[in-house]
Design a protein around this motif. Structure first.
Motif, PDB file in Angstrom:
ATOM      1  N   ASP B  74       0.813  -1.217   0.000  1.00  0.00           N
ATOM      2  CA  ASP B  74       0.000   0.000   0.000  1.00  0.00           C
ATOM      3  C   ASP B  74       0.848   1.270   0.000  1.00  0.00           C
ATOM      4  O   ASP B  74       0.291   2.373   0.014  1.00  0.00           O
ATOM      5  CB  ASP B  74      -1.001   0.017   1.158  1.00  0.00           C
ATOM      6  CG  ASP B  74      -0.338  -0.112   2.519  1.00  0.00           C
ATOM      7  OD1 ASP B  74       0.908  -0.044   2.597  1.00  0.00           O
ATOM      8  OD2 ASP B  74      -1.059  -0.292   3.517  1.00  0.00           O
ATOM      9  N   ASN B  75       2.171   1.084  -0.004  1.00  0.00           N
ATOM     10  CA  ASN B  75       3.066   2.250  -0.060  1.00  0.00           C
ATOM     11  C   ASN B  75       2.807   3.232   1.072  1.00  0.00           C
ATOM     12  O   ASN B  75       2.936   4.453   0.906  1.00  0.00           O
ATOM     13  CB  ASN B  75       2.978   2.958  -1.423  1.00  0.00           C
ATOM     14  CG  ASN B  75       3.474   2.110  -2.591  1.00  0.00           C
ATOM     15  OD1 ASN B  75       2.958   2.188  -3.681  1.00  0.00           O
ATOM     16  ND2 ASN B  75       4.491   1.286  -2.368  1.00  0.00           N
ATOM     17  N   LEU B  76       2.409   2.706   2.220  1.00  0.00           N
ATOM     18  CA  LEU B  76       2.244   3.510   3.433  1.00  0.00           C
ATOM     19  C   LEU B  76       3.178   2.942   4.502  1.00  0.00           C
ATOM     20  O   LEU B  76       3.490   1.750   4.479  1.00  0.00           O
ATOM     21  CB  LEU B  76       0.800   3.439   3.934  1.00  0.00           C
ATOM     22  CG  LEU B  76      -0.264   4.011   2.990  1.00  0.00           C
ATOM     23  CD1 LEU B  76      -1.663   3.771   3.560  1.00  0.00           C
ATOM     24  CD2 LEU B  76      -0.025   5.489   2.739  1.00  0.00           C
ATOM     25  N   PRO B  77       3.623   3.781   5.442  1.00  0.00           N
ATOM     26  CA  PRO B  77       4.495   3.246   6.500  1.00  0.00           C
ATOM     27  C   PRO B  77       3.818   2.076   7.217  1.00  0.00           C
ATOM     28  O   PRO B  77       4.376   0.987   7.318  1.00  0.00           O
ATOM     29  CB  PRO B  77       4.703   4.449   7.418  1.00  0.00           C
ATOM     30  CG  PRO B  77       4.568   5.639   6.508  1.00  0.00           C
ATOM     31  CD  PRO B  77       3.484   5.259   5.518  1.00  0.00           C
ATOM     32  N   ASN B  83     -12.059   1.539  10.708  1.00  0.00           N
ATOM     33  CA  ASN B  83     -12.257   2.768  11.476  1.00  0.00           C
ATOM     34  C   ASN B  83     -10.998   3.642  11.504  1.00  0.00           C
ATOM     35  O   ASN B  83     -10.780   4.392  12.443  1.00  0.00           O
ATOM     36  CB  ASN B  83     -12.712   2.415  12.905  1.00  0.00           C
ATOM     37  CG  ASN B  83     -13.614   3.476  13.495  1.00  0.00           C
ATOM     38  OD1 ASN B  83     -14.117   4.329  12.781  1.00  0.00           O
ATOM     39  ND2 ASN B  83     -13.787   3.440  14.809  1.00  0.00           N
ATOM     40  N   TRP B  84     -10.178   3.490  10.443  1.00  0.00           N
ATOM     41  CA  TRP B  84      -8.951   4.288  10.258  1.00  0.00           C
ATOM     42  C   TRP B  84      -7.939   4.027  11.375  1.00  0.00           C
ATOM     43  O   TRP B  84      -7.134   4.892  11.741  1.00  0.00           O
ATOM     44  CB  TRP B  84      -9.281   5.781  10.178  1.00  0.00           C
ATOM     45  CG  TRP B  84      -8.377   6.559   9.249  1.00  0.00           C
ATOM     46  CD1 TRP B  84      -7.269   7.282   9.606  1.00  0.00           C
ATOM     47  CD2 TRP B  84      -8.488   6.708   7.822  1.00  0.00           C
ATOM     48  NE1 TRP B  84      -6.695   7.854   8.495  1.00  0.00           N
ATOM     49  CE2 TRP B  84      -7.425   7.531   7.380  1.00  0.00           C
ATOM     50  CE3 TRP B  84      -9.385   6.213   6.874  1.00  0.00           C
ATOM     51  CZ2 TRP B  84      -7.238   7.879   6.035  1.00  0.00           C
ATOM     52  CZ3 TRP B  84      -9.206   6.567   5.542  1.00  0.00           C
ATOM     53  CH2 TRP B  84      -8.140   7.378   5.139  1.00  0.00           C
ATOM     54  N   GLN B  85      -7.961   2.827  11.910  1.00  0.00           N
ATOM     55  CA  GLN B  85      -6.935   2.488  12.899  1.00  0.00           C
ATOM     56  C   GLN B  85      -5.572   2.370  12.225  1.00  0.00           C
ATOM     57  O   GLN B  85      -5.459   1.895  11.097  1.00  0.00           O
ATOM     58  CB  GLN B  85      -7.269   1.168  13.590  1.00  0.00           C
ATOM     59  CG  GLN B  85      -8.442   1.265  14.538  1.00  0.00           C
ATOM     60  CD  GLN B  85      -8.808  -0.101  15.079  1.00  0.00           C
ATOM     61  OE1 GLN B  85      -8.303  -0.536  16.111  1.00  0.00           O
ATOM     62  NE2 GLN B  85      -9.692  -0.796  14.383  1.00  0.00           N
ATOM     63  N   GLU B  86      -4.551   2.769  12.956  1.00  0.00           N
ATOM     64  CA  GLU B  86      -3.187   2.742  12.440  1.00  0.00           C
ATOM     65  C   GLU B  86      -2.587   1.360  12.673  1.00  0.00           C
ATOM     66  O   GLU B  86      -2.532   0.879  13.808  1.00  0.00           O
ATOM     67  CB  GLU B  86      -2.373   3.823  13.166  1.00  0.00           C
ATOM     68  CG  GLU B  86      -1.007   4.037  12.585  1.00  0.00           C
ATOM     69  CD  GLU B  86      -0.340   5.311  13.131  1.00  0.00           C
ATOM     70  OE1 GLU B  86      -1.002   6.075  13.855  1.00  0.00           O
ATOM     71  OE2 GLU B  86       0.851   5.506  12.832  1.00  0.00           O
ATOM     72  N   GLY B  87      -2.132   0.747  11.609  1.00  0.00           N
ATOM     73  CA  GLY B  87      -1.547  -0.584  11.728  1.00  0.00           C
ATOM     74  C   GLY B  87      -0.231  -0.551  12.477  1.00  0.00           C
ATOM     75  O   GLY B  87       0.445   0.483  12.529  1.00  0.00           O
ATOM     76  N   PRO B  88       0.164  -1.671  13.068  1.00  0.00           N
ATOM     77  CA  PRO B  88       1.372  -1.696  13.901  1.00  0.00           C
ATOM     78  C   PRO B  88       2.663  -1.857  13.117  1.00  0.00           C
ATOM     79  O   PRO B  88       3.742  -1.621  13.659  1.00  0.00           O
ATOM     80  CB  PRO B  88       1.146  -2.919  14.788  1.00  0.00           C
ATOM     81  CG  PRO B  88       0.294  -3.828  13.967  1.00  0.00           C
ATOM     82  CD  PRO B  88      -0.582  -2.939  13.114  1.00  0.00           C
ATOM     83  N   PRO B 123      -9.185  -7.172  14.652  1.00  0.00           N
ATOM     84  CA  PRO B 123     -10.036  -5.993  14.894  1.00  0.00           C
ATOM     85  C   PRO B 123      -9.410  -4.684  14.435  1.00  0.00           C
ATOM     86  O   PRO B 123     -10.125  -3.697  14.250  1.00  0.00           O
ATOM     87  CB  PRO B 123     -10.244  -6.016  16.415  1.00  0.00           C
ATOM     88  CG  PRO B 123      -9.211  -6.939  16.955  1.00  0.00           C
ATOM     89  CD  PRO B 123      -8.853  -7.894  15.870  1.00  0.00           C
ATOM     90  N   LYS B 124      -8.097  -4.668  14.222  1.00  0.00           N
ATOM     91  CA  LYS B 124      -7.441  -3.460  13.715  1.00  0.00           C
ATOM     92  C   LYS B 124      -7.343  -3.445  12.199  1.00  0.00           C
ATOM     93  O   LYS B 124      -6.863  -2.471  11.616  1.00  0.00           O
ATOM     94  CB  LYS B 124      -6.022  -3.350  14.291  1.00  0.00           C
ATOM     95  CG  LYS B 124      -5.995  -3.046  15.765  1.00  0.00           C
ATOM     96  CD  LYS B 124      -4.602  -2.626  16.184  1.00  0.00           C
ATOM     97  CE  LYS B 124      -4.655  -1.881  17.508  1.00  0.00           C
ATOM     98  NZ  LYS B 124      -3.378  -1.300  17.899  1.00  0.00           N
TER      99      LYS B 124
END
Lengths: 333, 333
Positions: B74-77, B83-88, B123-124
């Motif tokens: 996804d070319n994201l960090p 729910n727009w949670q930030e992945g670890p 859930p994330k």
């Protein structure tokens, strides 16, 4: 009938199938396949349509809410935007949208080009500024080269971006539905139930609004002509554009092409079942309480409007460079 | 050189190009095209991979974070979840993932099948229960028919779902990179700079970990062997699986195939530029401070590992029915 016999005789002598052409007589017209005159522009538009770098998060593309795997819609009541914001209105399908009199439910964009610019910079949708979107594209050599080839300049402008996206969207038509085959004369394309449903659809007055090639999209109409439409959605429709109080709760008549795929229905996306939506439309717009058999027949007819879905390879997007503005998925403004 | 002359003579007599086969001698092996033995299963897996109904929101599919238009990543960090949670942790590319010794950065899933089950119910991430995911699929006639054809039962099970997804993922290999053409003997496939970069890549020791067909993925290694890796990311890697303190900050060595497309780099996705990532790796893993020319050459070499990206038509997903559990995009738990 005479015509049909003549056709049969002619067809036999020419060894071709006899197809009665119903097009002239019917309020619904067939969809013709897209004629692609600028394939390179269409390819560029496809890339842009799928490119999540046109969003602030780097996560949302046009295809996120107008998903071409699911009827050009997201099958949600209202869409998910930047930072999981809840959209105000149901995302209409992009399929056959080139046939609409205007874009958005309230018709506030006259063209596909004008529409395409909206979500990119809408803070509730893709939430990027147009300036950054252009910086992103200008930073990527393959995009620069694509734009230069197509538009003949080294510059990349918003008009070019939306022009390319619109060129792609114009190809997103869905010809060759069973209904269109029947329209073009194939007597075996529809079942008796579907034909009966179509007859009822015309008789009760649905075609007053749902007509033409897109079976809608050609006019604005009040949602709830005979009885008011009950909804929690605060959208007031066309009045926001015209300022005319008579346009309150007037919305663009949605296309019924591929309606089997574009649930949930209405501008608030509050109704998931096609038969329930048909029943409600008859009550609210026409003041008719139709027997279940009519509703079932019309629902069966509507499912014959599902056409050939756009078929193309998933685009391969050119990589970013060190000059590409980075996505900001989590920063809160 | 003798061998090459022999080859040239032989090739001339047979009228075929002379290709020196370097495969046996090199630590990196070419990627072969996928052999598809069960096309129907692959097609089903593709649909599932693209189906956002496997998420609670109806918005997130496997392809959202492993986007096949952008190198299977996804070319994201770190990724955006329900729910727009930030992945670890950074989403690794799905391309060539079938060649990995295990899945996830910490290798907690032994197989692609085991991996595929994870995000659906995390859930994330997609935040659906497996039970509801199966209810969704069972409610859709075309899915029922696909599963019945492939697995010979009326039941749809999680094992079947992940088996089909894995079958699709096994086709996501990227053969025919320029480097592979060189490996197979095409002397013109690489420039002198790229070849020099490859020589340095081997000489300084990168191939100790980045080897095999995937140029990585075959072992777990400490991130920061010589000098510690500075990061805000709390992930501790393999120790979470083995419980062995020696495995703290040990992560699966990522594949370098298509590394040009899979920025940002490392398990925390903190580094966007390939040359910077190469420089950092040399310092932290090998204790080497390499001249810029070496870094540039190795970066040029790494870009030759971009292979043929998977080419296929976007899948057309079968519509939901009135029995399909509805997505819950906005309800907060």
């Amino acid at each position: 009938m005479k015509l049909k016999l003549l056709c049969l005789a002619l067809a036999a002598s020419l060894s071709v199938p006899c197809l009665a052409d119903r097009i002239a007589d019917e309020p619904i017209k067939p969809i013709e396949p897209a004629k692609i005159t600028e394939p390179q522009k269409v390819e560029l538009g496809k890339k842009l349509f799928f490119d999540p770098r046109l969003s602030r998060s780097g996560f949302i593309s046009c295809n996120s809410c107008h998903n071409l795997s699911t009827g050009g819609s997201d099958n949600l009541p209202t869409s998910i935007g930047h930072n999981w914001q809840e959209g105000p209105i149901n995302s209409p399908t992009v399929l056959n949208s080139s046939m609409s009199v205007a874009q958005f439910w309230d018709g506030r964009a006259k063209t596909l080009e004008e529409q395409a610019a909206g979500p990119i910079s809408n803070p509730k949708e893709m939430a990027l500024t147009h300036a950054v979107a252009l910086d992103v594209l200008r930073s990527i050599p393959q995009y620069r080269s694509d734009f230069a080839d197509i538009y003949g300049t080294q510059e990349i402008t918003l008009d070019q971006v939306t022009n390319a996206i619109a060129a792609f969207e114009e190809t997103l038509v869905t010809p060759d539905s069973r209904f269109d085959r029947w329209l073009k004369g194939d007597d075996n394309a529809l079942t008796d139930q579907e034909l009966a449903g179509y007859e009822t659809f015309k008789e009760v007055g649905c075609t007053a609004c749902h007509n033409g090639a897109a079976v809608g999209g050609t006019s604005f109409q009040k949602m709830g002509i005979v009885k008011p439409y009950i909804t929690d959605n605060p959208a007031e429709g066309r009045v926001a554009v015209t300022g005319d109080d008579a346009d309150r709760f007037s919305f663009k008549v949605p296309t019924l092409r591929n309606v089997e795929l574009t649930y949930p229905y209405f501008h608030d996306g509050a109704h998931w079942q096609l038969d329930k939506a048909v029943d409600l439309m008859a009550r609210l717009q026409l003041g008719r309480e139709l027997p279940k058999s009519d509703i079932d027949n019309m629902t069966a007819f509507l499912k014959t409007l599902t056409g050939e879905q756009p078929q193309f390879a998933i685009p391969r997007l050119p990589p970013s460079t060190e000059n590409t503005p980075k996505p900001v998925p989590f920063a809160k403004d």
